[in-house]
Design an enzyme around this catalytic site. Structure first.
Site, PDB file in Angstrom:
ATOM      1  N   HIS A 281       0.838  -1.200   0.000  1.00 55.21           N
ATOM      2  CA  HIS A 281       0.000   0.000   0.000  1.00 55.21           C
ATOM      3  C   HIS A 281       0.879   1.259   0.000  1.00 55.21           C
ATOM      4  O   HIS A 281       0.652   2.187  -0.781  1.00 55.21           O
ATOM      5  CB  HIS A 281      -0.931  -0.037   1.222  1.00 55.21           C
ATOM      6  CG  HIS A 281      -1.616   1.257   1.499  1.00 55.21           C
ATOM      7  ND1 HIS A 281      -2.892   1.527   1.054  1.00 55.21           N
ATOM      8  CD2 HIS A 281      -1.205   2.373   2.146  1.00 55.21           C
ATOM      9  CE1 HIS A 281      -3.227   2.748   1.436  1.00 55.21           C
ATOM     10  NE2 HIS A 281      -2.228   3.284   2.097  1.00 55.21           N
ATOM     11  N   GLU A 282       1.896   1.260   0.851  1.00 53.89           N
ATOM     12  CA  GLU A 282       2.789   2.424   0.911  1.00 53.89           C
ATOM     13  C   GLU A 282       3.532   2.609  -0.422  1.00 53.89           C
ATOM     14  O   GLU A 282       3.724   3.732  -0.879  1.00 53.89           O
ATOM     15  CB  GLU A 282       3.797   2.280   2.048  1.00 53.89           C
ATOM     16  CG  GLU A 282       3.172   2.227   3.436  1.00 53.89           C
ATOM     17  CD  GLU A 282       2.412   3.504   3.781  1.00 53.89           C
ATOM     18  OE1 GLU A 282       2.850   4.583   3.367  1.00 53.89           O
ATOM     19  OE2 GLU A 282       1.372   3.405   4.448  1.00 53.89           O
ATOM     20  N   HIS A 285       1.416   4.462  -2.816  1.00 51.02           N
ATOM     21  CA  HIS A 285       1.483   5.924  -2.687  1.00 51.02           C
ATOM     22  C   HIS A 285       2.668   6.464  -3.475  1.00 51.02           C
ATOM     23  O   HIS A 285       2.577   7.492  -4.138  1.00 51.02           O
ATOM     24  CB  HIS A 285       1.673   6.318  -1.219  1.00 51.02           C
ATOM     25  CG  HIS A 285       0.410   6.291  -0.418  1.00 51.02           C
ATOM     26  ND1 HIS A 285      -0.732   6.939  -0.816  1.00 51.02           N
ATOM     27  CD2 HIS A 285       0.114   5.691   0.756  1.00 51.02           C
ATOM     28  CE1 HIS A 285      -1.674   6.745   0.088  1.00 51.02           C
ATOM     29  NE2 HIS A 285      -1.194   5.980   1.046  1.00 51.02           N
ATOM     30  N   GLU A 363      -5.736   7.140  -0.896  1.00 50.64           N
ATOM     31  CA  GLU A 363      -5.756   5.888  -0.130  1.00 50.64           C
ATOM     32  C   GLU A 363      -6.386   4.759  -0.958  1.00 50.64           C
ATOM     33  O   GLU A 363      -5.895   3.636  -0.972  1.00 50.64           O
ATOM     34  CB  GLU A 363      -6.518   6.061   1.183  1.00 50.64           C
ATOM     35  CG  GLU A 363      -5.847   6.992   2.173  1.00 50.64           C
ATOM     36  CD  GLU A 363      -4.410   6.593   2.478  1.00 50.64           C
ATOM     37  OE1 GLU A 363      -4.124   5.388   2.553  1.00 50.64           O
ATOM     38  OE2 GLU A 363      -3.582   7.502   2.618  1.00 50.64           O
TER      39      GLU A 363
HETATM   40 ZN   LIG Z   1      -2.065   5.240   2.742  1.00 54.77          ZN
END
Ligand SMILES: [Zn+2]
Length: 420
Positions: A281-282, A285, A363
């Site tokens: 997930h990071e 980003h 997100e």
């Molecule tokens: Zn995030």
């Protein structure tokens, strides 16, 4: 102009306080109403006791937030229209200007303001850490560490903040009507330098970073980064547990100095496959350039703000309208900076929902990336665990979440994961 500014300032302050009260009231009622039962999608995975603990924690923070809001608004009026900043300015101008000169007086004003503000906010920080966080079992901070942290922050302000402030004040005094453009250049450079220096010089003042030792996890993480074509300088574990039980993972640094940091509290709670999904997930980003977008936006906003300040600082109505008499025989630059810092958030508050919406969009994008490069079911499990461990409510008021939440509410977020 002075009267118009006073009216706009008071109107914006009243409106923002009314909106905040209304939203907080909605959130309190919504969370309290849903305290009795775990919402259906989570009924199998979240125990009732954890759900109620999250509700109680959310309500305790909201109530404390209302006290802070009342105090903050009173303090803002005290500094501005009720004459606090004017009094501090008169005091320091008379005391420092004749002996130390214009720059020393202006630095004393900035420093004096920061000191008074920090002292007034200290009781709130103490209550939050040692009462609310303590009560819900999150606080790991000792009184000693709290004091040491405050002293370190103060030292940083003196060592880093004071020279930066002196440079900006010097530019404001010397660079003519386009000073704000030069000041912005300094500000931009300072922020970029901070991105490079923070992970290696500043963060280690407050925490210990050790290379990730767990072989199995390191293998997993490195395989993931290779799959995603991501190069980082190192994988580190941070002793977040020194201060709080809340867990997290993040990237920091720029270019080749990038590093991945896991809180020890996160590693203690999640299985290796879940950690991998959180890291994916990071990485999402990063791959979507969210960090770059945020930096560019921040620099754009600060350019607009400084241009506005460049104009306002030359208008006597700006000072008088916010409750301060401008200096007649000393520079007004420090005064202008302080007044702007005090008044601007009252107006920029109304842009908050837009920024929150952008952040929630990011997100969702990062989650989608994580599902494509790691296991979505593991991500769902990890998110739920983190939610429960952080005692985040599963039942926020929809409007409150729209206005403030930087992350989507759990129900929306999990529903968007293809694997869930
Ligand atoms: Zn995030």
């Amino acid at each position: 102009m002075a009267d118009l500014l006073t009216a706009a300032f008071v109107a914006a302050l009243l409106l923002s306080v009314a909106l905040r009260l209304w939203l907080a009231g909605r959130q309190v009622r919504h969370v309290a109403r849903h305290r009795g039962a775990v919402p259906a999608p989570f009924a199998a995975s979240v125990p009732l006791a954890a759900h109620q603990r999250a509700a109680d924690y959310t309500l305790a923070k909201l109530r404390f937030g209302l006290v802070e809001l009342a105090f903050g608004s009173a303090l803002l009026l005290g500094w501005t229209l009720l004459g606090g900043l004017d009094a501090l300015n008169t005091l320091l101008r008379n005391a420092v200007l004749p002996r130390g000169g214009a720059l020393a007086y202006q630095l004393a004003l900035l420093g004096g303001f920061a000191l008074v503000g920090t002292l007034l906010e200290l009781p709130f920080a103490v209550y939050q850490t040692f009462r609310i966080e303590q009560q819900f079992g999150f606080n790991r901070m000792t009184a000693r560490l709290f004091i040491v942290d405050q002293l370190k922050a103060l030292a940083l302000m003196v060592v880093v903040g004071a020279p930066l402030a002196a440079l900006v004040l010097w530019i404001m005094g010397r660079a003519g009507s386009l000073w704000w453009l030069w000041a912005w250049g300094v500000w931009a450079l300072f922020n970029l330098a901070l991105m490079v220096l923070y992970p290696t010089l500043i963060a280690p003042l407050f925490n210990t970073f050790t290379p990730l030792a767990d072989e199995a996890l390191r293998g997993r993480v490195q395989a993931l980064m290779q799959r995603c074509g991501f190069a980082a300088k190192g994988l580190f574990v941070m002793d977040g547990s020194r201060r709080s039980a809340h867990g997290n993972a993040y990237f920091t640094g720029l270019g080749a100095a990038k590093r991945v940091v896991f809180f020890d509290t996160l590693l203690a709670k999640l299985q290796p496959a879940e950690v991998e999904a959180v890291l994916a997930h990071e990485l999402g980003h990063f791959k979507h350039r969210h960090v770059t977008q945020r930096v560019v936006m921040l620099l754009g906003f600060s350019l607009a703000a400084l241009a506005l300040l460049g104009w306002l600082s030359g208008q006597s109505g700006f000072y008088v309208g916010l409750g301060v008499r401008p200096n007649l025989s000393a520079p007004n630059d420090a005064l202008a900076l302080l007044l702007f810092m005090l008044a601007a958030p009252v107006f920029s508050f109304f842009a908050q929902p837009l920024l929150a919406a952008l952040s929630r969009r990011h997100e969702f994008q990062a989650d989608a990336y994580a599902c494509a490069h790691a296991d979505g079911a593991e991500l769902a499990r990890a998110l739920l665990k983190l939610h429960e461990d952080n005692a985040s409510t599963l039942t926020p008021d929809p409007l409150y979440a729209r206005a403030y939440y930087s992350h989507p509410p759990a129900a929306e977020r999990l529903a968007a994961l293809p694997a869930a």
